[in-house]
Design an enzyme around this catalytic site. Structure first.
Site, PDB file in Angstrom:
ATOM      1  N   LYS A  53       0.880  -1.166   0.000  1.00 24.76           N
ATOM      2  CA  LYS A  53       0.000   0.000   0.000  1.00 24.76           C
ATOM      3  C   LYS A  53       0.917   1.215   0.000  1.00 24.76           C
ATOM      4  CE  LYS A  53      -4.322   1.447   0.287  1.00 24.76           C
ATOM      5  NZ  LYS A  53      -5.328   1.082  -0.730  1.00 24.76           N
TER       6      LYS A  53
ATOM      7  N   SER B 209      11.515   1.852   0.628  1.00 23.20           N
ATOM      8  CA  SER B 209      11.165   3.155   0.051  1.00 23.20           C
ATOM      9  C   SER B 209      12.078   4.251   0.564  1.00 23.20           C
ATOM     10  CB  SER B 209       9.720   3.503   0.421  1.00 23.20           C
ATOM     11  OG  SER B 209       9.401   4.831   0.043  1.00 23.20           O
TER      12      SER B 209
ATOM     13  N   TYR C 291       3.089   5.610   5.842  1.00 17.00           N
ATOM     14  CA  TYR C 291       3.584   4.716   4.794  1.00 17.00           C
ATOM     15  C   TYR C 291       5.088   4.511   4.953  1.00 17.00           C
ATOM     16  CZ  TYR C 291       5.744   3.476   0.375  1.00 17.00           C
ATOM     17  OH  TYR C 291       6.544   2.889  -0.574  1.00 17.00           O
TER      18      TYR C 291
ATOM     19  N   LYS D 106      -2.636   5.064 -10.601  1.00 18.41           N
ATOM     20  CA  LYS D 106      -2.222   5.456  -9.253  1.00 18.41           C
ATOM     21  C   LYS D 106      -2.835   6.771  -8.771  1.00 18.41           C
ATOM     22  CE  LYS D 106       2.149   4.858  -8.122  1.00 18.41           C
ATOM     23  NZ  LYS D 106       2.019   3.930  -6.966  1.00 18.41           N
TER      24      LYS D 106
ATOM     25  N   HIS E  42       1.231  13.559 -14.159  1.00 22.61           N
ATOM     26  CA  HIS E  42       0.324  14.675 -13.921  1.00 22.61           C
ATOM     27  C   HIS E  42       0.630  15.850 -14.843  1.00 22.61           C
ATOM     28  CE1 HIS E  42      -1.841  12.920 -10.578  1.00 22.61           C
ATOM     29  NE2 HIS E  42      -0.694  12.570 -10.013  1.00 22.61           N
TER      30      HIS E  42
ATOM     31  N   ARG F 231       4.085  25.342  -4.811  1.00 21.32           N
ATOM     32  CA  ARG F 231       4.928  26.425  -4.309  1.00 21.32           C
ATOM     33  C   ARG F 231       5.777  25.916  -3.148  1.00 21.32           C
ATOM     34  NH1 ARG F 231       1.092  29.768  -4.049  1.00 21.32           N
ATOM     35  NH2 ARG F 231       1.607  30.897  -5.955  1.00 21.32           N
TER      36      ARG F 231
ATOM     37  N   HIS G   8       7.249  26.053   0.481  1.00 20.40           N
ATOM     38  CA  HIS G   8       6.921  26.632   1.782  1.00 20.40           C
ATOM     39  C   HIS G   8       8.135  26.524   2.709  1.00 20.40           C
ATOM     40  CE1 HIS G   8       2.629  26.961   0.736  1.00 20.40           C
ATOM     41  NE2 HIS G   8       2.851  25.852   0.049  1.00 20.40           N
TER      42      HIS G   8
END
Length: 320
Positions: free
Chosen positions: A76, A114, A141, A178, A187, A202, A204
């Protein structure tokens, strides 16, 4: 036979494609197979048998003598998910069960960790196992992956060969299912196709200008090449980074997408969503010396080359 978990997913399906290319066709594909969109990733692949994720342990207990290798890629992977129990069950504890059978039946295994385990990178991005327990992931995760890495290193009984791969920002074909977790390339292509522009998050963080957040983007073809290589070089077990080894900015990436699409750059910025703002990694870069030290010498794709192959060879041919 070779087991691939997460078989219908992004990296799992690309790995099966690679195995088929190398004439490994007795593949045991493990997944839930309940997502028709994701299942399209398996079309045209040579698979001996599909096994439901929940039935894998029972299947292994019966068929272990025929299994040559386990690739445990399934997980997951939603970094915005805060269901800790679900992540612990599917990522940490499920992987422990695969590990235990790998030990019991003497089956070598590679599993997916990961780069999310590195958190803010306060301890760097070095896969030195002496310091892995110090890492502080930013989300559940990443913690679920970290928990297994720490557990694996602490085990007295280990598979005769095993490798945990800390995947960095993987991109490439077969990630269309996904959604929000797909790569920025995916995207960007869709947004540019529809609107002619790309809106990036942006910054931060005062140390980074807008669009200059940096990640280690790695092409999925490079990832599966490493996975395949490890099946044939089973002498150095351990945890390894798997990225390109070179951090690049989101501006670099977006400009590469515009170039691959043959469109004029049009980039603006929006605020990072609040639900991920304080969990956001501003810089990741894999130290790849450890993998190189055990003999892996193949070059990784430069970002522009990988993006160009992805956009022109795959995304432009899809009906989106």
């Amino acid at each position: 036979m070779i087991i691939v978990t997460g078989a219908a997913g992004f990296i799992g399906s690309q790995l099966i494609h690679k195995l088929n290319e190398e004439n490994y066709n007795y593949i045991i594909a493990v997944d839930k197979f309940d997502n028709e969109i994701k299942n399209k990733n398996l079309e045209g692949l040579k698979i001996k048998e599909k096994v439901d994720r929940d039935n894998l342990m029972e299947w292994l207990d019966v068929n272990y003598e025929e299994v040559e290798f386990i690739y445990h890629i399934g997980a997951k992977t939603d970094t915005t998910l805060f269901d800790i129990e679900l992540l612990e069950r599917l990522n940490t504890n499920y992987t422990k069960e695969v590990w235990k059978r790998s030990v019991k039946y003497q089956i070598p295994m590679v599993y997916a960790s990961s780069a999310a385990t590195y958190g803010l990178g306060e301890h760097g991005y070095d896969d030195d196992e002496n310091h892995i327990s110090e890492l502080k992931p930013l989300n559940p995760y990443g913690q679920s992956k970290q928990d297994f890495d720490v557990w694996a290193l602490a085990q007295k009984e280990k598979p005769f060969f095993w490798a945990g791969l800390k995947f960095f920002n993987v991109y490439g074909p077969n990630e269309y299912h996904k959604g929000r977790m797909a790569s920025v390339i995916w995207h960007a292509y869709n947004q540019i196709n529809k609107t002619g522009e790309m809106k990036l998050f942006r910054s931060h963080n005062p140390e980074f200008k807008d669009g200059e957040q940096q990640r280690d983007f790695v092409y999925v073809k490079d990832v599966v090449d490493v996975c395949y290589w490890l099946m044939h070089h089973r002498t150095n077990s351990g945890i390894y980074n798997l990225g390109s080894g070179k951090a690049r900015t989101f501006l670099d990436l977006t400009k590469a997408v515009f170039a691959a699409m043959g469109k004029e750059e049009n980039i603006s910025f929006i605020d990072t969503p609040e639900d991920i703002r304080d969990k956001y990694q501003y810089f990741t870069e894999a130290n790849m010396e450890k993998l190189r030290s055990i003999g892996y010498s193949k070059k990784f794709h430069e970002l522009e080359d990988g993006v160009n192959k992805y956009v022109q060879g795959h995304l432009s041919k899809l009906s989106l």
